[in-house]
Design a protein around this motif. Structure first.
Motif, PDB file in Angstrom:
ATOM      1  N   GLN A   1       4.269  18.382 -60.036  1.00 28.63           N
ATOM      2  CA  GLN A   1       5.150  17.987 -61.134  1.00 28.63           C
ATOM      3  C   GLN A   1       5.680  19.235 -61.838  1.00 28.63           C
ATOM      4  O   GLN A   1       5.251  19.584 -62.938  1.00 28.63           O
ATOM      5  CB  GLN A   1       4.409  17.086 -62.125  1.00 28.63           C
ATOM      6  CG  GLN A   1       3.933  15.777 -61.512  1.00 28.63           C
ATOM      7  CD  GLN A   1       3.162  14.921 -62.494  1.00 28.63           C
ATOM      8  OE1 GLN A   1       2.728  15.367 -63.552  1.00 28.63           O
ATOM      9  NE2 GLN A   1       2.995  13.662 -62.154  1.00 28.63           N
TER      10      GLN A   1
ATOM     11  N   TYR B   1      12.528  20.299 -52.371  1.00 32.16           N
ATOM     12  CA  TYR B   1      13.242  21.083 -53.391  1.00 32.16           C
ATOM     13  C   TYR B   1      14.164  22.057 -52.659  1.00 32.16           C
ATOM     14  O   TYR B   1      13.792  23.193 -52.378  1.00 32.16           O
ATOM     15  CB  TYR B   1      12.243  21.839 -54.268  1.00 32.16           C
ATOM     16  CG  TYR B   1      11.251  20.935 -54.975  1.00 32.16           C
ATOM     17  CD1 TYR B   1      11.624  20.176 -56.079  1.00 32.16           C
ATOM     18  CD2 TYR B   1       9.934  20.829 -54.531  1.00 32.16           C
ATOM     19  CE1 TYR B   1      10.720  19.346 -56.726  1.00 32.16           C
ATOM     20  CE2 TYR B   1       9.017  20.004 -55.169  1.00 32.16           C
ATOM     21  CZ  TYR B   1       9.421  19.260 -56.270  1.00 32.16           C
ATOM     22  OH  TYR B   1       8.525  18.438 -56.905  1.00 32.16           O
TER      23      TYR B   1
ATOM     24  N   ARG C   1      10.444  22.577 -64.355  1.00 35.60           N
ATOM     25  CA  ARG C   1      11.883  22.699 -64.102  1.00 35.60           C
ATOM     26  C   ARG C   1      12.277  21.814 -62.924  1.00 35.60           C
ATOM     27  O   ARG C   1      11.453  21.520 -62.054  1.00 35.60           O
ATOM     28  CB  ARG C   1      12.260  24.152 -63.831  1.00 35.60           C
ATOM     29  CG  ARG C   1      11.773  24.706 -62.514  1.00 35.60           C
ATOM     30  CD  ARG C   1      12.238  26.133 -62.311  1.00 35.60           C
ATOM     31  NE  ARG C   1      11.412  27.078 -63.036  1.00 35.60           N
ATOM     32  CZ  ARG C   1      11.774  28.318 -63.321  1.00 35.60           C
ATOM     33  NH1 ARG C   1      12.950  28.778 -62.910  1.00 35.60           N
ATOM     34  NH2 ARG C   1      10.973  29.123 -63.980  1.00 35.60           N
ATOM     35  N   THR C   2      13.511  21.362 -62.909  1.00 30.19           N
ATOM     36  CA  THR C   2      14.001  20.508 -61.823  1.00 30.19           C
ATOM     37  C   THR C   2      14.905  21.278 -60.861  1.00 30.19           C
ATOM     38  O   THR C   2      15.198  20.779 -59.774  1.00 30.19           O
ATOM     39  CB  THR C   2      14.785  19.302 -62.389  1.00 30.19           C
ATOM     40  OG1 THR C   2      15.869  19.779 -63.212  1.00 30.19           O
ATOM     41  CG2 THR C   2      13.868  18.419 -63.233  1.00 30.19           C
ATOM     42  N   LYS C   3      15.330  22.454 -61.242  1.00 31.75           N
ATOM     43  CA  LYS C   3      16.189  23.284 -60.400  1.00 31.75           C
ATOM     44  C   LYS C   3      15.511  24.624 -60.142  1.00 31.75           C
ATOM     45  O   LYS C   3      14.800  25.154 -60.993  1.00 31.75           O
ATOM     46  CB  LYS C   3      17.552  23.533 -61.063  1.00 31.75           C
ATOM     47  CG  LYS C   3      18.360  22.265 -61.316  1.00 31.75           C
ATOM     48  CD  LYS C   3      18.847  21.646 -60.016  1.00 31.75           C
ATOM     49  CE  LYS C   3      19.757  20.448 -60.284  1.00 31.75           C
ATOM     50  NZ  LYS C   3      20.224  19.825 -59.021  1.00 31.75           N
TER      51      LYS C   3
ATOM     52  N   VAL D   1      13.013  25.602 -58.372  1.00 30.23           N
ATOM     53  CA  VAL D   1      11.556  25.611 -58.487  1.00 30.23           C
ATOM     54  C   VAL D   1      10.996  26.749 -57.632  1.00 30.23           C
ATOM     55  O   VAL D   1      11.486  27.024 -56.533  1.00 30.23           O
ATOM     56  CB  VAL D   1      10.971  24.261 -58.019  1.00 30.23           C
ATOM     57  CG1 VAL D   1       9.447  24.272 -58.103  1.00 30.23           C
ATOM     58  CG2 VAL D   1      11.544  23.116 -58.846  1.00 30.23           C
TER      59      VAL D   1
END
Length: 213
Positions: A43, A70, A46-48, A50
């Protein structure tokens, strides 16, 4: 690196030729399930972009699974066996991951630089002091809000694989083997502030999730 570590390095260089076969024999059709469970348990904050580190990456299957999920991530696989890294490079035909030769007990990275650090089915093969050093190194390189995910096999049920499993345990020494089989969380709680335990859906593997803050 000690003489023992160098001899184990040579062993894994040879073992790399049959490593994937051994994992397939042990995991069977649960292999993808176990790997996906590990990746999906991560988890990242950050979503970008990684940043993922796979310690003792072996032939690269877990690192490649993270890179697939990712797609814009910096995914690094680190292993002390050049044989394992060679096999990983052959798998990585699309050049999705960065492979680094290094020792888990002395990682060649700066502090707080990875969002996710994982170690799949490898940590308990280290001797006691080296295992503790590896956990401390994983804590050092993960970001303050990041995760360290350590996955290990449960004791196999298949007779042949169980024999191979116990041979590997004996190589670690009786004290270390007993610590592994007891599945204690104490070594993790001695280093990390937050430690939780879960199991893959099939029960083939256990997953320890650690945070340092």
């Amino acid at each position: 690196m000690s003489t023992l570590r160098r001899s184990r390095q040579k062993f894994y260089n040879v073992f790399s030729y049959c490593y994937d076969f051994f994992i397939t024999l042990h995991s069977g059709h649960y292999r993808n399930e176990t790997r996906n469970f590990l990746v999906d348990s991560a988890q990242p904050v950050r979503t970008k972009q990684v940043r993922v580190l796979d310690v003792c990456c072996g032939t690269g299957s877990v690192a490649l699974a993270f890179a697939d999920k990712y797609v814009d991530a910096l995914t690094v696989g680190c292993d002390f066996s050049t044989g394992m890294l060679h096999k990983a490079a052959l798998k990585d035909t699309a050049h999705k991951i960065l492979l680094v030769h290094g020792d888990a007990a002395c990682l060649p990275f700066g502090e707080d630089c990875f969002d996710i650090v994982c170690c799949s089915h490898a940590l308990y093969e280290l001797k006691g002091q080296a295992r503790t050093a590896a956990l401390q190194e994983m804590k050092r390189v993960v970001t303050p809000r990041g995760q360290v995910l350590v996955m290990e096999h449960e004791v196999p049920q298949n007779y042949l694989v169980k024999i191979m499993f116990y041979i590997r345990m004996l190589m670690m020494g009786p004290t270390d083997a007993r610590e592994f089989l007891e599945q204690g969380l104490t070594p993790f709680r001695n280093i990390f502030n937050d430690v939780t335990l879960s199991h893959s859906p099939s029960g083939k593997s256990k997953l320890v999730i650690c945070r340092k803050s």
